[in-house]
Design a protein around this motif. Structure first.
Motif, PDB file in Angstrom:
ATOM      1  N   PHE B  85       0.856  -1.181   0.000  1.00 27.32           N
ATOM      2  CA  PHE B  85       0.000   0.000   0.000  1.00 27.32           C
ATOM      3  C   PHE B  85       0.891   1.229   0.000  1.00 27.32           C
ATOM      4  O   PHE B  85       2.035   1.161   0.459  1.00 27.32           O
ATOM      5  CB  PHE B  85      -0.871   0.050   1.259  1.00 27.32           C
ATOM      6  CG  PHE B  85      -2.011  -0.926   1.273  1.00 27.32           C
ATOM      7  CD1 PHE B  85      -2.869  -1.030   0.184  1.00 27.32           C
ATOM      8  CD2 PHE B  85      -2.238  -1.723   2.384  1.00 27.32           C
ATOM      9  CE1 PHE B  85      -3.927  -1.914   0.215  1.00 27.32           C
ATOM     10  CE2 PHE B  85      -3.303  -2.608   2.420  1.00 27.32           C
ATOM     11  CZ  PHE B  85      -4.139  -2.703   1.329  1.00 27.32           C
ATOM     12  N   SER B  86       0.347   2.362  -0.428  1.00 26.31           N
ATOM     13  CA  SER B  86       1.099   3.613  -0.300  1.00 26.31           C
ATOM     14  C   SER B  86       1.140   3.994   1.176  1.00 26.31           C
ATOM     15  O   SER B  86       0.377   3.483   1.992  1.00 26.31           O
ATOM     16  CB  SER B  86       0.407   4.719  -1.088  1.00 26.31           C
ATOM     17  OG  SER B  86      -0.817   5.036  -0.474  1.00 26.31           O
ATOM     18  N   ALA B  87       2.078   4.920   1.517  1.00 23.21           N
ATOM     19  CA  ALA B  87       2.171   5.366   2.904  1.00 23.21           C
ATOM     20  C   ALA B  87       0.844   5.963   3.359  1.00 23.21           C
ATOM     21  O   ALA B  87       0.392   5.730   4.479  1.00 23.21           O
ATOM     22  CB  ALA B  87       3.288   6.387   3.046  1.00 23.21           C
ATOM     23  N   LEU B  88       0.204   6.736   2.474  1.00 23.06           N
ATOM     24  CA  LEU B  88      -1.060   7.381   2.837  1.00 23.06           C
ATOM     25  C   LEU B  88      -2.131   6.341   3.175  1.00 23.06           C
ATOM     26  O   LEU B  88      -2.823   6.442   4.186  1.00 23.06           O
ATOM     27  CB  LEU B  88      -1.529   8.274   1.686  1.00 23.06           C
ATOM     28  CG  LEU B  88      -2.857   8.988   1.885  1.00 23.06           C
ATOM     29  CD1 LEU B  88      -2.801   9.912   3.083  1.00 23.06           C
ATOM     30  CD2 LEU B  88      -3.244   9.783   0.644  1.00 23.06           C
ATOM     31  N   THR B  89      -2.245   5.307   2.324  1.00 20.34           N
ATOM     32  CA  THR B  89      -3.242   4.262   2.574  1.00 20.34           C
ATOM     33  C   THR B  89      -2.928   3.519   3.871  1.00 20.34           C
ATOM     34  O   THR B  89      -3.814   3.316   4.713  1.00 20.34           O
ATOM     35  CB  THR B  89      -3.263   3.248   1.409  1.00 20.34           C
ATOM     36  OG1 THR B  89      -3.308   3.981   0.194  1.00 20.34           O
ATOM     37  CG2 THR B  89      -4.441   2.321   1.508  1.00 20.34           C
ATOM     38  N   THR B  90      -1.652   3.145   4.042  1.00 16.06           N
ATOM     39  CA  THR B  90      -1.268   2.433   5.264  1.00 16.06           C
ATOM     40  C   THR B  90      -1.604   3.274   6.490  1.00 16.06           C
ATOM     41  O   THR B  90      -2.168   2.777   7.463  1.00 16.06           O
ATOM     42  CB  THR B  90       0.249   2.149   5.264  1.00 16.06           C
ATOM     43  OG1 THR B  90       0.617   1.598   4.012  1.00 16.06           O
ATOM     44  CG2 THR B  90       0.625   1.194   6.364  1.00 16.06           C
ATOM     45  N   GLY B  91      -1.244   4.565   6.441  1.00 16.87           N
ATOM     46  CA  GLY B  91      -1.497   5.445   7.576  1.00 16.87           C
ATOM     47  C   GLY B  91      -2.970   5.581   7.881  1.00 16.87           C
ATOM     48  O   GLY B  91      -3.386   5.539   9.052  1.00 16.87           O
ATOM     49  N   THR B  92      -3.780   5.727   6.824  1.00  9.51           N
ATOM     50  CA  THR B  92      -5.215   5.876   7.032  1.00  9.51           C
ATOM     51  C   THR B  92      -5.804   4.612   7.647  1.00  9.51           C
ATOM     52  O   THR B  92      -6.630   4.681   8.563  1.00  9.51           O
ATOM     53  CB  THR B  92      -5.911   6.198   5.696  1.00  9.51           C
ATOM     54  OG1 THR B  92      -5.224   7.270   5.072  1.00  9.51           O
ATOM     55  CG2 THR B  92      -7.353   6.590   5.921  1.00  9.51           C
ATOM     56  N   ILE B  93      -5.356   3.456   7.151  1.00  3.90           N
ATOM     57  CA  ILE B  93      -5.840   2.190   7.715  1.00  3.90           C
ATOM     58  C   ILE B  93      -5.426   2.089   9.183  1.00  3.90           C
ATOM     59  O   ILE B  93      -6.236   1.737  10.053  1.00  3.90           O
ATOM     60  CB  ILE B  93      -5.286   0.983   6.920  1.00  3.90           C
ATOM     61  CG1 ILE B  93      -5.900   0.961   5.518  1.00  3.90           C
ATOM     62  CG2 ILE B  93      -5.593  -0.327   7.646  1.00  3.90           C
ATOM     63  CD1 ILE B  93      -5.298  -0.088   4.607  1.00  3.90           C
ATOM     64  N   ALA B  94      -4.145   2.443   9.486  1.00  2.00           N
ATOM     65  CA  ALA B  94      -3.661   2.327  10.865  1.00  2.00           C
ATOM     66  C   ALA B  94      -4.475   3.208  11.806  1.00  2.00           C
ATOM     67  O   ALA B  94      -4.913   2.759  12.871  1.00  2.00           O
ATOM     68  CB  ALA B  94      -2.179   2.714  10.939  1.00  2.00           C
ATOM     69  N   ILE B  95      -4.717   4.449  11.392  1.00  2.00           N
ATOM     70  CA  ILE B  95      -5.432   5.364  12.283  1.00  2.00           C
ATOM     71  C   ILE B  95      -6.896   4.933  12.423  1.00  2.00           C
ATOM     72  O   ILE B  95      -7.477   4.987  13.513  1.00  2.00           O
ATOM     73  CB  ILE B  95      -5.259   6.823  11.792  1.00  2.00           C
ATOM     74  CG1 ILE B  95      -5.316   7.777  12.981  1.00  2.00           C
ATOM     75  CG2 ILE B  95      -6.259   7.225  10.750  1.00  2.00           C
ATOM     76  CD1 ILE B  95      -4.857   9.177  12.639  1.00  2.00           C
ATOM     77  N   GLY B  96      -7.489   4.442  11.318  1.00  7.50           N
ATOM     78  CA  GLY B  96      -8.874   3.975  11.377  1.00  7.50           C
ATOM     79  C   GLY B  96      -8.998   2.747  12.279  1.00  7.50           C
ATOM     80  O   GLY B  96      -9.912   2.650  13.104  1.00  7.50           O
ATOM     81  N   LEU B  97      -8.050   1.830  12.137  1.00  3.49           N
ATOM     82  CA  LEU B  97      -8.050   0.618  12.952  1.00  3.49           C
ATOM     83  C   LEU B  97      -7.866   0.967  14.422  1.00  3.49           C
ATOM     84  O   LEU B  97      -8.588   0.476  15.294  1.00  3.49           O
ATOM     85  CB  LEU B  97      -6.914  -0.296  12.489  1.00  3.49           C
ATOM     86  CG  LEU B  97      -6.701  -1.603  13.255  1.00  3.49           C
ATOM     87  CD1 LEU B  97      -7.893  -2.520  13.035  1.00  3.49           C
ATOM     88  CD2 LEU B  97      -5.428  -2.312  12.798  1.00  3.49           C
ATOM     89  N   HIS B  98      -6.906   1.856  14.709  1.00  2.00           N
ATOM     90  CA  HIS B  98      -6.628   2.247  16.090  1.00  2.00           C
ATOM     91  C   HIS B  98      -7.877   2.859  16.728  1.00  2.00           C
ATOM     92  O   HIS B  98      -8.287   2.460  17.817  1.00  2.00           O
ATOM     93  CB  HIS B  98      -5.473   3.243  16.119  1.00  2.00           C
ATOM     94  CG  HIS B  98      -4.957   3.526  17.488  1.00  2.00           C
ATOM     95  ND1 HIS B  98      -4.086   2.676  18.129  1.00  2.00           N
ATOM     96  CD2 HIS B  98      -5.196   4.534  18.354  1.00  2.00           C
ATOM     97  CE1 HIS B  98      -3.807   3.158  19.328  1.00  2.00           C
ATOM     98  NE2 HIS B  98      -4.466   4.290  19.490  1.00  2.00           N
ATOM     99  N   TYR B  99      -8.485   3.807  16.029  1.00  2.00           N
ATOM    100  CA  TYR B  99      -9.638   4.484  16.619  1.00  2.00           C
ATOM    101  C   TYR B  99     -10.894   3.630  16.605  1.00  2.00           C
ATOM    102  O   TYR B  99     -11.833   3.905  17.355  1.00  2.00           O
ATOM    103  CB  TYR B  99      -9.845   5.853  15.963  1.00  2.00           C
ATOM    104  CG  TYR B  99      -8.988   6.870  16.658  1.00  2.00           C
ATOM    105  CD1 TYR B  99      -9.416   7.474  17.830  1.00  2.00           C
ATOM    106  CD2 TYR B  99      -7.715   7.166  16.210  1.00  2.00           C
ATOM    107  CE1 TYR B  99      -8.608   8.341  18.518  1.00  2.00           C
ATOM    108  CE2 TYR B  99      -6.900   8.032  16.888  1.00  2.00           C
ATOM    109  CZ  TYR B  99      -7.356   8.629  18.047  1.00  2.00           C
ATOM    110  OH  TYR B  99      -6.551   9.482  18.744  1.00  2.00           O
ATOM    111  N   SER B 100     -10.925   2.564  15.794  1.00  2.00           N
ATOM    112  CA  SER B 100     -12.104   1.687  15.818  1.00  2.00           C
ATOM    113  C   SER B 100     -12.242   1.047  17.193  1.00  2.00           C
ATOM    114  O   SER B 100     -13.354   0.747  17.643  1.00  2.00           O
ATOM    115  CB  SER B 100     -11.982   0.606  14.744  1.00  2.00           C
ATOM    116  OG  SER B 100     -11.060  -0.391  15.132  1.00  2.00           O
TER     117      SER B 100
END
Lengths: 224, 216
Positions: B85-100
């Motif tokens: 994944f691009s850094a942006l996609t990875t970051g968005t997934i990480a932050i979404g997963l964390h806050y879920s």
């Protein structure tokens, strides 16, 4: 992962993370009580100042505050902060602002009759705070403070970006040395998880103790 | 102290690029955390403990470990597993997963606050599980949890600078690039610090207003 990496980076990293947690928790606790009590002060000016502090430090990101203290403050003041202390200052000041809201909420939740009783006995405002309000408010603060401490623990990882050798920084170095990302990042996540577990356990015990001091028993649950 | 307004003006084009990326992360991250959080929350109430127990452990683990380390985990480990994944996609997934894992707790509280009679009524009408959840329980829960979800969106906003660590061009990374080329650290960092306050403070007033309207 070899024993050398473990001894030279990961173990000291754990110790630095624990130190960071302790120092910034002490600073945050001090800020939280000072600002939180100021928010219940009689004078409107004091209340405004305390409220202003809370909104500013809760408004910005802890990481940006940390960078700001590290890169912007030195030319302004003419002296450089050691990365470790820039980090402690940033974490303590911003998490202290969140803690101030907890202190304020707990003080406000003490029954108004208790405050009035203090007035009737002609206690000074400080005596009322020390003898009546705080002993009843502190046990209420412990569960939210427990959550805040876990947040603070997670916040300490940010210091690795300033090059402080905490657990996260150790993980980064070990990854560079061994290229085994999955292993070292799993280990460091588990280390944080264990530290957080130790925090929640000891806060639960503390809650029980402070509550029994004022004659309240905790049934089952407690800090979560 | 020497504040240079021309440095601020020079930073503006980069600043707006960073704002756009930050908002993009925020919107997509919120969507991930709202949906995934709901799935976790339904998992908390699963009829068998073989689902409840792992869901509790996983969410507790993600919630009590640092987002920064999770970010590096995903960024470095996913490619090893063959997922690029691009850094942006990875970051968005990480932050979404964390806050879920935070929104899951919010949903849990909202669901617990729905009176038990509503569950019993759904059973009495022999509604299937998905009708019980989506027609009876969730519409009543969502109303009172909206402000709490809003608070986590603000918290997420304040965590977006972490994505700079993997090179995502959000506000902090744009300011670092600016400083690296002009050697002026004061102005770009101060501009983004103030920008965060200017976004977060009105947003928290809005959430407080919502709270007064929706939660009685």
């Amino acid at each position: 992962m070899t024993a050398g990496l473990w001894q030279n980076w990961v173990l000291p990293g754990i110790w630095i993370t624990v130190q960071l947690l302790l120092y910034s928790a002490v600073l945050a606790g001090f800020v939280a009580f000072a600002v939180g009590m100021a928010r219940t002060h009689r004078s409107r000016f004091v209340r405004f100042l305390a409220g202003f502090y809370t909104e500013i430090f809760r408004g910005t990101s802890a990481l940006i505050l940390m960078f700001w203290l590290f890169f912007v403050l030195p030319p302004l003041l003419g002296w450089q902060l050691v990365p470790m202390w820039a980090a402690v200052l940033a974490l303590g000041l911003s998490y202290g602002a969140y803690g101030a809201e907890i202190v304020r909420g707990a003080l406000n939740s003490v029954a108004p009759a208790q405050r009035e009783a203090g007035v009737a006995l002609s206690f000074s405002p400080w005596q009322r705070m020390r003898l009546i309000l705080l002993p009843q408010a502190v046990p209420e603060m412990i569960p939210p403070f427990c959550n805040l401490l876990v947040e603070l623990l997670k916040g300490t990882a940010l210091v690795s970006l300033l090059g402080v050798g905490d657990v996260s920084f150790a993980a980064y170095l070990v990854r560079l040395a061994t290229q085994e990302s999955a292993q070292i990042y799993t280990i460091s996540l588990v280390i944080y998880f264990v530290l957080a577990f130790a925090i929640t356990r000891s806060m639960k015990a503390l809650e029980k103790k402070t509550k029994s001091n004022i004659g309240v028993t905790v049934l089952g649950g407690g800090a979560k | 102290m020497n504040w240079d307004w021309s440095a601020v003006a020079d930073f503006m084009p980069r600043f707006w690029d960073g704002v756009l990326i930050t908002l993009q992360i925020l919107v997509l991250g919120s969507l991930i955390s709202f949906t995934l959080g709901l799935l976790w929350a339904i998992g908390f109430r699963a009829p068998t403990r073989f689902v409840r127990w792992p869901v509790n452990l996983i969410t507790e683990f993600i919630r009590t470990t640092p987002l920064l380390v999770q970010l590096f985990f995903l960024y470095f480990v996913l490619p090893e597993w063959g997922v690029q994944f691009s850094a942006l996609t990875t970051g968005t997934i990480a932050i979404g997963l964390h806050y879920s894992t935070y929104t899951a707790q919010v949903y849990r509280a909202g669901i617990d606050a729905v009176p038990a009679g509503q569950w019993e009524a759904a059973t009495a009408l022999s509604l299937p599980a998905h009708r019980t959840w989506f027609a009876v329980i969730l519409p009543q829960a969502v109303r009172r949890i909206t402000p709490a979800l809003g608070n986590y969106v603000i918290a997420m906003l304040k965590d977006t600078p972490l994505l700079a660590a993997i090179g995502v061009l959000e506000m902090l990374q744009e300011s670092r690039l600016e400083s690296a080329s002009t050697f002026q650290y004061t102005e770009p960092l101060t501009v983004i610090g103030v920008a965060f306050i200017l976004i977060a403070y009105p947003a928290s007033l809005l959430v407080r207003a919502l709270e007064r309207r929706l939660v009685r």
